[in-house]
Design a protein around this motif. Structure first.
Motif, PDB file in Angstrom:
ATOM      1  N   ARG A 108     -15.535   3.785  -0.052  1.00 30.49           N
ATOM      2  CA  ARG A 108     -15.788   2.703   0.922  1.00 30.49           C
ATOM      3  C   ARG A 108     -14.964   1.471   0.575  1.00 30.49           C
ATOM      4  NH1 ARG A 108     -16.261   1.084   5.706  1.00 30.49           N
ATOM      5  NH2 ARG A 108     -17.765  -0.538   6.094  1.00 30.49           N
ATOM      6  N   TYR A 109     -14.915   1.138  -0.713  1.00 32.82           N
ATOM      7  CA  TYR A 109     -14.120  -0.004  -1.180  1.00 32.82           C
ATOM      8  C   TYR A 109     -12.645   0.198  -0.826  1.00 32.82           C
ATOM      9  CZ  TYR A 109     -11.708  -3.032  -4.506  1.00 32.82           C
ATOM     10  OH  TYR A 109     -10.867  -3.957  -5.071  1.00 32.82           O
ATOM     11  N   HIS A 110     -12.151   1.397  -1.057  1.00 33.91           N
ATOM     12  CA  HIS A 110     -10.750   1.700  -0.754  1.00 33.91           C
ATOM     13  C   HIS A 110     -10.462   1.520   0.738  1.00 33.91           C
ATOM     14  CE1 HIS A 110      -6.830   3.554  -0.974  1.00 33.91           C
ATOM     15  NE2 HIS A 110      -7.191   4.383  -0.012  1.00 33.91           N
ATOM     16  N   GLU A 111     -11.353   2.028   1.577  1.00 33.65           N
ATOM     17  CA  GLU A 111     -11.165   1.886   3.023  1.00 33.65           C
ATOM     18  C   GLU A 111     -11.160   0.414   3.438  1.00 33.65           C
ATOM     19  OE1 GLU A 111     -10.419   4.042   5.549  1.00 33.65           O
ATOM     20  OE2 GLU A 111     -10.058   5.367   3.850  1.00 33.65           O
ATOM     21  N   LEU A 112     -12.106  -0.347   2.901  1.00 27.42           N
ATOM     22  CA  LEU A 112     -12.193  -1.764   3.253  1.00 27.42           C
ATOM     23  C   LEU A 112     -10.999  -2.554   2.731  1.00 27.42           C
ATOM     24  CD1 LEU A 112     -15.991  -2.331   2.591  1.00 27.42           C
ATOM     25  CD2 LEU A 112     -14.852  -2.350   4.826  1.00 27.42           C
ATOM     26  N   SER A 113     -10.459  -2.162   1.604  1.00 25.45           N
ATOM     27  CA  SER A 113      -9.347  -2.915   1.016  1.00 25.45           C
ATOM     28  C   SER A 113      -8.041  -2.729   1.786  1.00 25.45           C
ATOM     29  CB  SER A 113      -9.150  -2.536  -0.454  1.00 25.45           C
ATOM     30  OG  SER A 113      -8.636  -1.233  -0.581  1.00 25.45           O
ATOM     31  N   LYS A 114      -7.964  -1.707   2.615  1.00 20.98           N
ATOM     32  CA  LYS A 114      -6.734  -1.457   3.381  1.00 20.98           C
ATOM     33  C   LYS A 114      -6.362  -2.623   4.293  1.00 20.98           C
ATOM     34  CE  LYS A 114      -6.904   3.572   3.477  1.00 20.98           C
ATOM     35  NZ  LYS A 114      -7.075   4.758   4.337  1.00 20.98           N
ATOM     36  N   SER A 115      -7.339  -3.418   4.714  1.00 20.15           N
ATOM     37  CA  SER A 115      -7.043  -4.534   5.617  1.00 20.15           C
ATOM     38  C   SER A 115      -6.365  -5.694   4.900  1.00 20.15           C
ATOM     39  CB  SER A 115      -8.313  -5.008   6.328  1.00 20.15           C
ATOM     40  OG  SER A 115      -9.248  -5.492   5.386  1.00 20.15           O
ATOM     41  N   PHE A 116      -6.160  -5.576   3.586  1.00 18.01           N
ATOM     42  CA  PHE A 116      -5.484  -6.631   2.834  1.00 18.01           C
ATOM     43  C   PHE A 116      -4.053  -6.244   2.456  1.00 18.01           C
ATOM     44  CE2 PHE A 116      -9.990  -7.348   2.220  1.00 18.01           C
ATOM     45  CZ  PHE A 116     -10.092  -8.689   2.479  1.00 18.01           C
ATOM     46  N   TRP A 117      -3.592  -5.098   2.923  1.00 20.17           N
ATOM     47  CA  TRP A 117      -2.247  -4.624   2.637  1.00 20.17           C
ATOM     48  C   TRP A 117      -1.480  -4.493   3.951  1.00 20.17           C
ATOM     49  CZ3 TRP A 117      -0.784  -4.282  -2.356  1.00 20.17           C
ATOM     50  CH2 TRP A 117      -1.804  -4.265  -3.311  1.00 20.17           C
ATOM     51  N   PHE A 118      -0.182  -4.791   3.915  1.00 21.58           N
ATOM     52  CA  PHE A 118       0.639  -4.699   5.118  1.00 21.58           C
ATOM     53  C   PHE A 118       2.074  -4.397   4.726  1.00 21.58           C
ATOM     54  CE2 PHE A 118       1.032  -8.974   3.567  1.00 21.58           C
ATOM     55  CZ  PHE A 118       2.331  -9.355   3.851  1.00 21.58           C
ATOM     56  N   LYS A 119       2.847  -3.978   5.700  1.00 19.39           N
ATOM     57  CA  LYS A 119       4.278  -3.755   5.475  1.00 19.39           C
ATOM     58  C   LYS A 119       5.036  -4.939   6.046  1.00 19.39           C
ATOM     59  CE  LYS A 119       4.567   1.204   5.118  1.00 19.39           C
ATOM     60  NZ  LYS A 119       5.224   2.426   5.571  1.00 19.39           N
ATOM     61  N   ASP A 120       5.971  -5.461   5.253  1.00 20.75           N
ATOM     62  CA  ASP A 120       6.789  -6.574   5.721  1.00 20.75           C
ATOM     63  C   ASP A 120       7.925  -6.047   6.603  1.00 20.75           C
ATOM     64  OD1 ASP A 120       8.720  -5.564   3.997  1.00 20.75           O
ATOM     65  OD2 ASP A 120       8.475  -7.152   2.498  1.00 20.75           O
ATOM     66  N   ALA A 121       8.777  -6.954   7.049  1.00 19.32           N
ATOM     67  CA  ALA A 121       9.857  -6.593   7.969  1.00 19.32           C
ATOM     68  C   ALA A 121      10.804  -5.542   7.378  1.00 19.32           C
ATOM     69  CB  ALA A 121      10.645  -7.837   8.353  1.00 19.32           C
ATOM     70  N   GLU A 122      10.944  -5.528   6.054  1.00 23.08           N
ATOM     71  CA  GLU A 122      11.818  -4.553   5.399  1.00 23.08           C
ATOM     72  C   GLU A 122      11.104  -3.234   5.092  1.00 23.08           C
ATOM     73  OE1 GLU A 122      11.622  -7.850   3.901  1.00 23.08           O
ATOM     74  OE2 GLU A 122      13.202  -8.399   5.313  1.00 23.08           O
ATOM     75  N   GLY A 123       9.816  -3.147   5.425  1.00 19.91           N
ATOM     76  CA  GLY A 123       9.058  -1.924   5.192  1.00 19.91           C
ATOM     77  C   GLY A 123       8.403  -1.846   3.823  1.00 19.91           C
ATOM     78  N   ASN A 124       8.452  -2.948   3.071  1.00 20.37           N
ATOM     79  CA  ASN A 124       7.816  -2.984   1.752  1.00 20.37           C
ATOM     80  C   ASN A 124       6.336  -3.304   1.902  1.00 20.37           C
ATOM     81  OD1 ASN A 124      10.322  -2.675   0.332  1.00 20.37           O
ATOM     82  ND2 ASN A 124      10.753  -4.796   0.858  1.00 20.37           N
ATOM     83  N   VAL A 125       5.518  -2.623   1.124  1.00 17.59           N
ATOM     84  CA  VAL A 125       4.075  -2.865   1.169  1.00 17.59           C
ATOM     85  C   VAL A 125       3.777  -4.154   0.398  1.00 17.59           C
ATOM     86  CG1 VAL A 125       1.809  -1.983   0.507  1.00 17.59           C
ATOM     87  CG2 VAL A 125       3.560  -0.420   1.365  1.00 17.59           C
ATOM     88  N   GLN A 126       3.014  -5.039   1.031  1.00 20.36           N
ATOM     89  CA  GLN A 126       2.673  -6.335   0.453  1.00 20.36           C
ATOM     90  C   GLN A 126       1.155  -6.512   0.467  1.00 20.36           C
ATOM     91  OE1 GLN A 126       4.992  -8.520  -0.751  1.00 20.36           O
ATOM     92  NE2 GLN A 126       6.618  -7.093  -0.195  1.00 20.36           N
ATOM     93  N   PHE A 127       0.676  -7.337  -0.440  1.00 21.61           N
ATOM     94  CA  PHE A 127      -0.746  -7.654  -0.529  1.00 21.61           C
ATOM     95  C   PHE A 127      -0.979  -9.071  -0.015  1.00 21.61           C
ATOM     96  CE2 PHE A 127      -4.086  -9.843  -2.948  1.00 21.61           C
ATOM     97  CZ  PHE A 127      -5.175  -9.083  -2.585  1.00 21.61           C
ATOM     98  N   SER A 128      -2.090  -9.260   0.694  1.00 25.44           N
ATOM     99  CA  SER A 128      -2.499 -10.577   1.145  1.00 25.44           C
ATOM    100  C   SER A 128      -3.934 -10.824   0.698  1.00 25.44           C
ATOM    101  CB  SER A 128      -2.419 -10.677   2.674  1.00 25.44           C
ATOM    102  OG  SER A 128      -2.996 -11.891   3.105  1.00 25.44           O
ATOM    103  N   PRO A 129      -4.221 -11.955   0.040  1.00 26.77           N
ATOM    104  CA  PRO A 129      -5.591 -12.229  -0.371  1.00 26.77           C
ATOM    105  C   PRO A 129      -6.505 -12.547   0.812  1.00 26.77           C
ATOM    106  CG  PRO A 129      -4.177 -14.079  -0.928  1.00 26.77           C
ATOM    107  CD  PRO A 129      -3.301 -12.987  -0.397  1.00 26.77           C
ATOM    108  N   VAL A 130      -5.917 -12.731   1.989  1.00 28.86           N
ATOM    109  CA  VAL A 130      -6.666 -12.984   3.215  1.00 28.86           C
ATOM    110  C   VAL A 130      -6.470 -11.775   4.129  1.00 28.86           C
ATOM    111  CG1 VAL A 130      -6.919 -14.521   5.197  1.00 28.86           C
ATOM    112  CG2 VAL A 130      -6.286 -15.467   2.978  1.00 28.86           C
ATOM    113  N   ARG A 131      -7.551 -11.337   4.756  1.00 30.46           N
ATOM    114  CA  ARG A 131      -7.516 -10.133   5.583  1.00 30.46           C
ATOM    115  C   ARG A 131      -6.466 -10.230   6.692  1.00 30.46           C
ATOM    116  NH1 ARG A 131     -10.731  -8.415  10.076  1.00 30.46           N
ATOM    117  NH2 ARG A 131     -12.035 -10.233   9.811  1.00 30.46           N
ATOM    118  N   ILE A 132      -5.741  -9.139   6.883  1.00 30.36           N
ATOM    119  CA  ILE A 132      -4.738  -9.026   7.937  1.00 30.36           C
ATOM    120  C   ILE A 132      -5.402  -8.348   9.135  1.00 30.36           C
ATOM    121  CG2 ILE A 132      -2.485  -8.085   8.560  1.00 30.36           C
ATOM    122  CD1 ILE A 132      -2.435 -10.090   6.204  1.00 30.36           C
ATOM    123  N   ASN A 133      -5.255  -8.932  10.301  1.00 22.34           N
ATOM    124  CA  ASN A 133      -5.856  -8.332  11.509  1.00 22.34           C
ATOM    125  C   ASN A 133      -4.962  -7.287  12.108  1.00 22.34           C
ATOM    126  OD1 ASN A 133      -8.121  -9.909  11.301  1.00 22.34           O
ATOM    127  ND2 ASN A 133      -7.210 -11.574  12.463  1.00 22.34           N
TER     128      ASN A 133
END
Length: 68
Positions: A43-68
Motif C-alpha cells: 500500500r505504501y509503495h502504491e501511494l508513494s508513486k504519486s511523488f515520482w514523475f518523469k521530467d522532459a528528458e525522461g528521467n525519473v525525479q522525486f518531488s516531496p509534494v504530491r504530483i497530480n
C-alpha cells in the motif's frame, strides 16, 4: 490523500507501530506479522508513486509534494 511525502512517511510509521502493537497484543506468529507488513508495504509503495514523475528528458525525479 497525502499532499507531502512527509505525511505519507508519518502514516506508514504509525501503521507500522500499530502492526507491532497487534503482534504483541494478539500473540501473532512471525509469519502473520510478515504477511500483514507485506500488505502495508504494498500500500505504501502504491501511494508513494504519486511523488515520482518523469521530467522532459525522461528521467525519473522525486518531488516531496504530491504530483497530480
Amino acid at each position: 490523500m497525502f499532499n507531502t511525502f512527509k505525511e505519507l512517511e508519518n502514516w506508514y510509521s504509525e501503521k507500522l507501530d500499530q502492526l507491532t502493537e497487534k503482534y504483541i497484543d494478539n500473540n501473532w506468529s512471525n509469519k502473520k506479522l510478515d504477511r500483514e507488513q507485506a500488505k502495508l508495504d504494498d500500500r505504501y509503495h502504491e501511494l508513494s508513486k504519486s511523488f515520482w514523475f518523469k521530467d522532459a528528458e525522461g528521467n525519473v525525479q522525486f518531488s516531496p509534494v504530491r504530483i497530480n
